[in-house]
Design an enzyme around this catalytic site. Sequence first.
Site, mmCIF file in Angstrom:
data_model
loop_
_atom_site.group_PDB
_atom_site.id
_atom_site.type_symbol
_atom_site.label_atom_id
_atom_site.label_comp_id
_atom_site.label_asym_id
_atom_site.label_seq_id
_atom_site.Cartn_x
_atom_site.Cartn_y
_atom_site.Cartn_z
ATOM 1 N N ASP A 75 0.796 -1.226 0.000
ATOM 2 C CA ASP A 75 0.000 0.000 0.000
ATOM 3 C C ASP A 75 0.832 1.282 0.000
ATOM 4 O OD1 ASP A 75 -2.765 -1.216 0.227
ATOM 5 O OD2 ASP A 75 -1.679 -2.198 1.847
ATOM 6 N N ASP A 115 12.956 -0.439 3.328
ATOM 7 C CA ASP A 115 13.133 0.651 2.363
ATOM 8 C C ASP A 115 11.833 1.124 1.708
ATOM 9 O OD1 ASP A 115 12.969 -1.648 0.871
ATOM 10 O OD2 ASP A 115 15.010 -1.527 0.064
ATOM 11 N N THR A 117 8.634 1.003 2.891
ATOM 12 C CA THR A 117 7.809 1.708 3.883
ATOM 13 C C THR A 117 8.447 3.041 4.266
ATOM 14 O OG1 THR A 117 7.210 -0.472 4.724
ATOM 15 C CG2 THR A 117 6.716 1.402 6.140
ATOM 16 N N ASP A 139 16.637 -8.487 6.456
ATOM 17 C CA ASP A 139 17.703 -8.497 5.435
ATOM 18 C C ASP A 139 18.926 -7.671 5.837
ATOM 19 O OD1 ASP A 139 15.773 -9.856 3.989
ATOM 20 O OD2 ASP A 139 15.182 -8.098 2.818
ATOM 21 N N ARG A 174 25.642 -36.356 1.875
ATOM 22 C CA ARG A 174 24.950 -35.540 0.878
ATOM 23 C C ARG A 174 25.507 -34.122 0.804
ATOM 24 N NH1 ARG A 174 18.690 -37.128 2.298
ATOM 25 N NH2 ARG A 174 18.771 -39.168 1.313
ATOM 26 N N MET A 181 16.792 -16.058 3.064
ATOM 27 C CA MET A 181 16.270 -14.777 2.565
ATOM 28 C C MET A 181 17.356 -13.702 2.501
ATOM 29 S SD MET A 181 12.456 -14.418 4.121
ATOM 30 C CE MET A 181 11.065 -15.144 3.253
ATOM 31 N N ARG A 183 16.912 -10.998 -0.159
ATOM 32 C CA ARG A 183 16.770 -10.295 -1.440
ATOM 33 C C ARG A 183 18.143 -10.156 -2.102
ATOM 34 N NH1 ARG A 183 13.014 -5.145 -0.851
ATOM 35 N NH2 ARG A 183 14.646 -4.484 0.558
ATOM 36 N N HIS A 284 9.760 -18.260 5.171
ATOM 37 C CA HIS A 284 9.255 -17.351 6.208
ATOM 38 C C HIS A 284 9.503 -17.836 7.629
ATOM 39 C CE1 HIS A 284 7.170 -15.941 2.585
ATOM 40 N NE2 HIS A 284 7.252 -14.764 3.167
ATOM 41 N N ARG A 287 11.414 -15.429 9.625
ATOM 42 C CA ARG A 287 10.812 -14.217 10.199
ATOM 43 C C ARG A 287 9.888 -14.543 11.367
ATOM 44 N NH1 ARG A 287 8.938 -11.424 4.664
ATOM 45 N NH2 ARG A 287 6.881 -11.566 5.606
HETATM 46 O O1 F6P Z 1 12.520 -8.116 3.078
HETATM 47 C C1 F6P Z 1 12.251 -9.172 3.924
HETATM 48 C C2 F6P Z 1 11.919 -10.408 3.164
HETATM 49 O O2 F6P Z 1 11.684 -11.470 4.074
HETATM 50 C C3 F6P Z 1 12.963 -10.820 2.129
HETATM 51 O O3 F6P Z 1 14.083 -11.441 2.693
HETATM 52 C C4 F6P Z 1 12.142 -11.695 1.220
HETATM 53 O O4 F6P Z 1 12.694 -11.736 -0.070
HETATM 54 C C5 F6P Z 1 10.827 -10.987 1.198
HETATM 55 O O5 F6P Z 1 10.754 -10.226 2.386
HETATM 56 C C6 F6P Z 1 9.657 -11.918 1.128
HETATM 57 O O6 F6P Z 1 8.498 -11.171 1.061
HETATM 58 P P1 F6P Z 1 7.041 -11.789 1.148
HETATM 59 O O7 F6P Z 1 6.764 -12.050 2.598
HETATM 60 O O8 F6P Z 1 6.180 -10.743 0.564
HETATM 61 O O9 F6P Z 1 7.073 -13.049 0.372
#
Ligand code: F6P
Length: 370
Positions: A75, A115, A117, A139, A174, A181, A183, A284, A287
């Site tokens: 948004d 960045d 927001t 990140d 293996r 994550m 980016r 995720h 996070r």
């Molecule tokens: O910017 C944080 C982040 O977790 C990145 O590492 C990842 O690429 C992106 O957000 C994933 O975003 P979404 O939750 O929209 O898939």
Amino acid sequence: MAKKKVAILTGGGDAPGLNAVIYSLVRACSPKYDLIGYRFGYRGLYDNDFIPLTLETTSGILHKGGTILFSSNKDNLFDYAVEENGEIVKKDVSDIAIANMKKEGVDTLVVLGGDGTLTSARDFARKGVNVIGVPKTIDNDLASTDITFGFDTAVNVVVENLGRLHTTAESHHRVMVVEVMGRASGWIALHSGIAGSADVILIPEIPYSIDKVVDKIKAREAAGKRFTIIAVTEGAAEKGGQAVVGRVVADSPDSIRFSGIAAKLANDLEHLVDNEVRHCTLGHIQRGGDTSPADRLLSVRYGVKAADMIENEQFGNMVCLRNGKMDFESLEVVLGSSATGSVSTGNSKRVCPDSEMVTVAKRLGISFGD
Ligand code: F6P
């Protein structure tokens, strides 16, 4: 005289520490200021959707990941999708948000975000809104601060999972490729790869050669180490190649989502080495869950510093950590002076290939595939 009112919003992807910043801001600002929280990021500002933030409504949230205010990464009110005559058109609706704040008597807006927001925060500051930014992202790619909150928790999650994957890698001889994550920034892979004993770390800042990765796997094999752990950033790419795009999220300021490099790499490697090669994407999980103690400490420091900045009317700035000390920097400097409404990622903080941390990793024998 009516108390001044502070509004908080959380935008972009959730990151551990958002609740801790809210918790500390409310405590450091009470009882002098009244506080409200707009829900779902900037959308709440447009919809005038908010909740009161009090000692009671923010009790018990310090350790919790996620955000009690909810979030949205879609948004941008300076380029917002609205319906007009049955059609969806993009419009600058920032004046509606400003009118909503005026109506509620909001004096200061504190924006917790990365960045995308914070670019909008900068744009609201340009329109005269009293804005303070707080640097959030797992990140760790925001300029002007040594570290963002959420990063430490993500590194902890990855380190734990690299440890778990070692068990199977070792037992079955293996090669395990683990996608993390970040980016276009390799901070999570670099820090967790070193702390989690990865043998190869591949990051966007150092394009890799598949032959060098194979050399490392074979050298380990020759030394009796019959397994290899590879930590790869989602946005990494082979020399001369492109990062793998997993999906495009329409309306997100930075719409590209990288994913799939681990699968590609595993497939490429399987033809070149004797080991079975498997891949795993942590996604995720990085996070989620509780906020690490280090992120809790960082977040409450950011929150209290933001409260001091409200008191001192230091608007248009982002709280930051510089050489271990709380400080602040202009949002114009943090994001760069791109045009209002356009997301600025040009100022991203990237891993320097000559940095001490990369050198330390190399001295430990870790390969970057270069
Ligand atoms: O910017 C944080 C982040 O977790 C990145 O590492 C990842 O690429 C992106 O957000 C994933 O975003 P979404 O939750 O929209 O898939």
